[in-house]
Design an enzyme around this catalytic site. Structure first.
Site, PDB file in Angstrom:
ATOM      1  N   ASP A 191      -9.141   6.245  -1.854  1.00  0.00           N
ATOM      2  CA  ASP A 191      -8.007   6.739  -2.636  1.00  0.00           C
ATOM      3  C   ASP A 191      -8.582   7.326  -3.923  1.00  0.00           C
ATOM      4  O   ASP A 191      -9.804   7.500  -4.048  1.00  0.00           O
ATOM      5  CB  ASP A 191      -6.981   5.616  -2.897  1.00  0.00           C
ATOM      6  N   GLU A 219       0.826  -1.208   0.000  1.00  0.00           N
ATOM      7  CA  GLU A 219       0.000   0.000   0.000  1.00  0.00           C
ATOM      8  C   GLU A 219       0.863   1.262   0.000  1.00  0.00           C
ATOM      9  O   GLU A 219       0.490   2.273  -0.579  1.00  0.00           O
ATOM     10  CB  GLU A 219      -0.951   0.007   1.209  1.00  0.00           C
ATOM     11  N   TYR A 257      -5.829   6.607   4.593  1.00  0.00           N
ATOM     12  CA  TYR A 257      -5.963   5.579   3.553  1.00  0.00           C
ATOM     13  C   TYR A 257      -5.188   4.313   3.913  1.00  0.00           C
ATOM     14  O   TYR A 257      -5.743   3.202   3.923  1.00  0.00           O
ATOM     15  CB  TYR A 257      -5.494   6.114   2.181  1.00  0.00           C
TER      16      TYR A 257
END
Ligand code: SF4
Length: 360
Positions: free
Chosen positions: A142, A41, A124
């Protein structure tokens, strides 16, 4: 935006069914190891899937646990990140790994609020790690999710505005809390739809699993949404770089950690004038030849670099060539790839015709 929550169960069912059969086989989808999820991520922020995948695999092979990341030198971490850009991500992850090792015995916490206290982890990434690795009900928003939700629910707010972002997060929160399915799969399904079907310019609505529930499609407005305020133009910054090379070595300096490109090695450069940089290197400007220019675009600035080349004098010691740097060294040309560096350095060395082909 109207209240469309009545359609949530159907939306979830359709999208999860589609994700189960159509999702791409990506390296980070073969594991639920929280560290691997966190790494993927982090790498995927600002970076395309195809670019990030080999870096992700190489990084995990070299530093397979949080403890090993914590123990690695910054030089090694940045070296593994070299070429991926946005190096602040690597430095933040390194700092967070040290904290996780100290405070949590090397295991990432599963609570999104605790994750957000770690360096470099925002809303996020906390939501993604908590939902994908730990199955927690945490939302993610996102760019892909924002676009999908704005179109599905025909949201008229600017998705970059405070109000637009608050509404998107509230909507994502409501959706992830609905039903008993896997929050991680749900979040990834939304992201996957944005990456492969509900793409920015021309959404592929004919093949979309939720087209029958999409408000903007029903209203014929998919081309107008999402609404995004006009971006401000990047600032133009002019630099001059001096590449001093001999047959065997090239002079590189390391930027101070707090600065843009911090911790990376590059030919000495300045946003000031050539004579002052040349003087700091103990050179006469007339001994340098202008060999070309490089343009390097970042999210917030556009760099124009004028590249000068000269012969590397024989010296046993060098002074750091300016306040931007904390180290300087004549590095063997066949060892350039061992120094952490960014894409801009590759371009500058290429223009100066110095060993850039050896760099990754
Ligand atoms: Fe996006 Fe089109 Fe699907 Fe709506 S129907 S979610 S605009 S791809």
């Amino acid at each position: 935006m109207a209240n469309y929550s009545a359609s949530f169960p159907e939306l979830r069912a359709r999208l999860l069914e589609w994700y189960g059969r159509a999702r791409r086989d990506l390296p980070w989808r073969r594991t639920q190891d929280p560290y691997a999820v966190w790494l993927s991520e982090t790498m995927l922020q600002q970076t395309r899937v195809e670019t990030a995948a080999p870096y992700y695999e190489r990084f995990l092979r070299a530093l397979p646990t949080i403890a090993e990341l914590a123990e690695a030198s910054e030089e090694r971490v940045l070296g593994l990140w070299s070429g991926l850009g946005y190096y602040r991500r690597a430095r933040m992850m390194h700092a967070a790994a040290k904290r996780v090792t100290r405070a949590y015995g090397g295991q990432l916490p599963s609570d999104p609020a605790e994750l957000r206290c770690l360096e470099g982890i925002g809303a996020y990434t906390a939501g993604a790690v908590a939902s994908i690795a730990f199955g927690r009900r945490a939302a993610v928003v996102d760019g892909n999710v924002a676009r999908v939700l704005a179109r599905l629910f025909a949201m008229d707010d600017d998705i970059k505005s405070a109000r637009g972002r608050a509404r998107l997060w509230a909507l994502a929160d409501e959706l992830v809390a609905e039903g008993d399915g896997s929050p991680g799969d749900w979040n990834q399904a939304l992201m996957e739809l944005g990456a492969t079907v509900c793409v920015p310019r021309e959404p592929r609505c004919a093949g979309c699993p939720v087209s029958g529930l999409c408000i903007s499609r029903a209203e014929g407005r998919t081309g107008d949404l999402p609404r995004v305020g006009r971006k401000s133009k990047p600032t133009v910054v002019r630099h001059v770089a001096i590449v001093l090379a001999s047959a065997k070595a090239v002079l590189l300096a390391r930027r101070r950690p707090q600065l843009l490109f911090g911790g990376l090695w590059e030919p000495p450069s300045t946003a000031g004038k050539l004579p002052s940089l040349a003087a700091r290197l103990g050179l006469e400007p007339r001994t340098l030849e202008h060999v070309g220019d490089v343009i390097h675009v970042l999210s917030h600035r556009r760099m124009h670099v004028s590249v000068m080349r000269g012969v590397l004098p024989r010296r046993s010691r060098w002074q750091v060539p300016g306040p931007e740097y904390d180290a300087v060294e004549a590095v063997a040309r066949d060892g350039l790839q061992t120094r952490a560096h960014g894409a801009l350095t590759v371009k500058v060395l290429e223009v100066a015709n110095v060993g850039a082909r050896d760099l990754p």
